[in-house]
Design a protein around this motif. Structure first.
Motif, PDB file in Angstrom:
ATOM      1  N   VAL A  68      10.240  38.474  32.506  1.00 28.21           N
ATOM      2  CA  VAL A  68      11.673  38.300  32.757  1.00 28.21           C
ATOM      3  C   VAL A  68      11.889  38.195  34.260  1.00 28.21           C
ATOM      4  CG1 VAL A  68      13.971  39.300  32.535  1.00 28.21           C
ATOM      5  CG2 VAL A  68      12.318  39.583  30.687  1.00 28.21           C
ATOM      6  N   MET A  69      12.560  37.121  34.680  1.00 32.02           N
ATOM      7  CA  MET A  69      12.912  36.954  36.078  1.00 32.02           C
ATOM      8  C   MET A  69      14.391  37.285  36.249  1.00 32.02           C
ATOM      9  SD  MET A  69      12.523  33.614  38.566  1.00 32.02           S
ATOM     10  CE  MET A  69      13.731  32.652  37.614  1.00 32.02           C
ATOM     11  N   GLU A  70      14.678  38.272  37.058  1.00 33.74           N
ATOM     12  CA  GLU A  70      16.063  38.664  37.321  1.00 33.74           C
ATOM     13  C   GLU A  70      16.524  38.046  38.637  1.00 33.74           C
ATOM     14  OE1 GLU A  70      16.696  42.826  37.202  1.00 33.74           O
ATOM     15  OE2 GLU A  70      15.754  43.103  35.240  1.00 33.74           O
ATOM     16  N   THR A  71      17.705  37.427  38.601  1.00 35.77           N
ATOM     17  CA  THR A  71      18.261  36.797  39.794  1.00 35.77           C
ATOM     18  C   THR A  71      19.681  37.296  40.033  1.00 35.77           C
ATOM     19  OG1 THR A  71      19.343  34.903  38.733  1.00 35.77           O
ATOM     20  CG2 THR A  71      16.953  34.736  39.112  1.00 35.77           C
ATOM     21  N   ASP A  72      20.237  36.887  41.165  1.00 33.62           N
ATOM     22  CA  ASP A  72      21.621  37.232  41.503  1.00 33.62           C
ATOM     23  C   ASP A  72      22.577  36.077  41.213  1.00 33.62           C
ATOM     24  OD1 ASP A  72      21.169  39.837  42.403  1.00 33.62           O
ATOM     25  OD2 ASP A  72      20.524  39.121  44.371  1.00 33.62           O
ATOM     26  N   GLU A  73      22.153  35.121  40.414  1.00 32.83           N
ATOM     27  CA  GLU A  73      22.997  33.953  40.154  1.00 32.83           C
ATOM     28  C   GLU A  73      24.036  34.223  39.064  1.00 32.83           C
ATOM     29  OE1 GLU A  73      22.721  31.782  42.383  1.00 32.83           O
ATOM     30  OE2 GLU A  73      20.931  32.768  43.144  1.00 32.83           O
ATOM     31  N   HIS A  74      23.645  34.993  38.051  1.00 32.45           N
ATOM     32  CA  HIS A  74      24.575  35.425  37.000  1.00 32.45           C
ATOM     33  C   HIS A  74      25.277  34.254  36.305  1.00 32.45           C
ATOM     34  CE1 HIS A  74      23.644  39.310  38.496  1.00 32.45           C
ATOM     35  NE2 HIS A  74      24.335  39.179  39.603  1.00 32.45           N
ATOM     36  N   HIS A  75      24.490  33.278  35.894  1.00 30.88           N
ATOM     37  CA  HIS A  75      24.968  32.193  35.025  1.00 30.88           C
ATOM     38  C   HIS A  75      26.032  31.319  35.679  1.00 30.88           C
ATOM     39  CE1 HIS A  75      22.844  34.583  32.075  1.00 30.88           C
ATOM     40  NE2 HIS A  75      23.664  35.587  32.251  1.00 30.88           N
ATOM     41  N   THR A  76      25.916  31.086  36.978  1.00 31.83           N
ATOM     42  CA  THR A  76      26.913  30.254  37.660  1.00 31.83           C
ATOM     43  C   THR A  76      26.292  28.995  38.248  1.00 31.83           C
ATOM     44  OG1 THR A  76      26.603  31.572  39.670  1.00 31.83           O
ATOM     45  CG2 THR A  76      28.430  32.184  38.220  1.00 31.83           C
ATOM     46  N   ARG A  77      25.027  28.745  37.991  1.00 28.29           N
ATOM     47  CA  ARG A  77      24.380  27.540  38.501  1.00 28.29           C
ATOM     48  C   ARG A  77      24.657  26.346  37.580  1.00 28.29           C
ATOM     49  NH1 ARG A  77      21.844  27.095  43.603  1.00 28.29           N
ATOM     50  NH2 ARG A  77      21.421  29.218  44.327  1.00 28.29           N
ATOM     51  N   PRO A  78      24.469  25.109  38.085  1.00 27.43           N
ATOM     52  CA  PRO A  78      24.683  23.933  37.230  1.00 27.43           C
ATOM     53  C   PRO A  78      23.809  23.971  35.980  1.00 27.43           C
ATOM     54  CG  PRO A  78      24.511  23.283  39.530  1.00 27.43           C
ATOM     55  CD  PRO A  78      24.170  24.740  39.475  1.00 27.43           C
ATOM     56  N   PHE A  79      24.307  23.373  34.902  1.00 30.32           N
ATOM     57  CA  PHE A  79      23.612  23.401  33.613  1.00 30.32           C
ATOM     58  C   PHE A  79      22.195  22.845  33.727  1.00 30.32           C
ATOM     59  CE2 PHE A  79      22.492  21.314  29.607  1.00 30.32           C
ATOM     60  CZ  PHE A  79      22.655  22.358  28.710  1.00 30.32           C
ATOM     61  N   LYS A  80      22.034  21.672  34.334  1.00 28.66           N
ATOM     62  CA  LYS A  80      20.712  21.048  34.440  1.00 28.66           C
ATOM     63  C   LYS A  80      19.757  21.903  35.266  1.00 28.66           C
ATOM     64  CE  LYS A  80      22.309  16.272  33.880  1.00 28.66           C
ATOM     65  NZ  LYS A  80      22.402  14.924  34.515  1.00 28.66           N
ATOM     66  N   GLU A  81      20.293  22.560  36.259  1.00 31.66           N
ATOM     67  CA  GLU A  81      19.472  23.416  37.113  1.00 31.66           C
ATOM     68  C   GLU A  81      18.941  24.611  36.335  1.00 31.66           C
ATOM     69  OE1 GLU A  81      20.506  25.991  41.022  1.00 31.66           O
ATOM     70  OE2 GLU A  81      20.974  23.849  41.170  1.00 31.66           O
TER      71      GLU A  81
END
Length: 289
Positions: A68-81
């Motif tokens: 599991v990779m945890e990031t600080d993006e929280h599902h706000t990046r572009p769909f394709k990305e």
């Protein structure tokens, strides 16, 4: 990024250490090492793609048959990305198949062990594509659902589907295959992870809203109207928010008039002014002043 900083991101889950201990005691350490290297290559695919898109990465936790990779993006990046980051892990198994074929061609390993490596690679690939949270299949399922349904509903639907898949998959494996302690441990571990995700779903939703509020240039595919009554609490309005969509909130008053509020004003009122228990009418009155 230096190799030392990269290593600091990677951690081994205690369950994997337990399985390593079992492997040493049962004489299957080499097989577990092979699994670990395949899992590591899989996670490096996610990690490398996330770095390419300049994601803020917190940790990468390695555990049996995945990570599991945890990031600080929280599902706000572009769909394709986000799709690219999710699929970057499974795509690593293609070159792993090539590497195993090279080992087989030059007879570096025994034919029996080569067959075992092929089996491990395909099993780990297919296992990670199952619609189980937090596997790649589960993340991809949530990503797709969150673009069709409000974020909160996507959370619930994906976790329900995940739970059903866990019960079916491990129930069938225990019924048709010989009993395996590692299979039981893995099933229990996934159930535990889903239980934690369910308990923390409100916190995850708030993190998503906060990141949505802080990021001023989020990808928007459509503008969606939300119609609410004046008595509806503001936190209930957020439950209708959907990813990739900018919302216009129409507050319908009892005197048959209405006010139009942008989602940015709603988020500002909630997070900056800390009016978490306010009603839609109070929000509309504040916007009108």
């Amino acid at each position: 990024m230096s190799s030392l900083n990269i290593l600091r991101h990677f951690h081994v889950h205690p369950v994997l250490w337990v399985m390593v201990g079992i492997g040493i005691l049962t004489g299957s350490f080499l097989q577990l090492l092979s699994i670990f290297l395949i899992v590591l290559a899989h996670e490096l695919g996610h990690y490398g793609m996330a770095l390419f898109f300049r994601w803020r990465i917190r940790t990468v936790m390695l555990w049996p048959f995945g990570g599991v990779m945890e990031t600080d993006e929280h599902h706000t990046r572009p769909f394709k990305e986000e799709v690219a980051v999710i699929l970057a892990g499974p795509f690593q198994h293609i070159w792993i198949f090539g590497a195993i074929a090279i080992l087989d061609t030059f007879s570096i390993l025994s034919s029996g062990f080569i067959e075992l490596l092929y089996t491990y690679n395909i099993v780990i690939l297919l296992f990670n594509l199952l619609p189980i949270w937090p596997l790649d299949g589960g993340k991809l399922m949530f990503l797709l659902l969150s673009h069709q349904f409000p974020f909160v509903k996507a959370q619930v639907y994906s976790l329900y589907c995940s739970l059903v898949t866990i019960v079916l998959a491990f129930g069938l494996s225990l019924f048709f295959l010989p009993f395996s302690l590692s299979t039981v441990m893995l099933g229990c571990f996934l159930l535990w992870e889903n239980r934690l995700e369910w308990k923390q779903r409100q916190y995850a939703f708030l993190r998503y809203l906060l990141r949505r509020y802080e990021e001023k240039r989020l990808p928007v595919n459509a503008i969606h109207s939300i119609h609410v009554t004046e008595d509806l609490p503001i936190h209930q309005i957020f439950k209708q928010f959907k990813r990739g969509t900018h919302h216009q909130i129409f507050v319908n008053f009892k005197n048959n008039t209405r006010a139009i509020i942008d989602e940015g004003e709603c988020l500002y009122y909630y997070f900056t002014l800390k009016q978490s228990s306010a009603s839609a009418k109070e929000l509309a009155d504040w916007c009108a002043t």
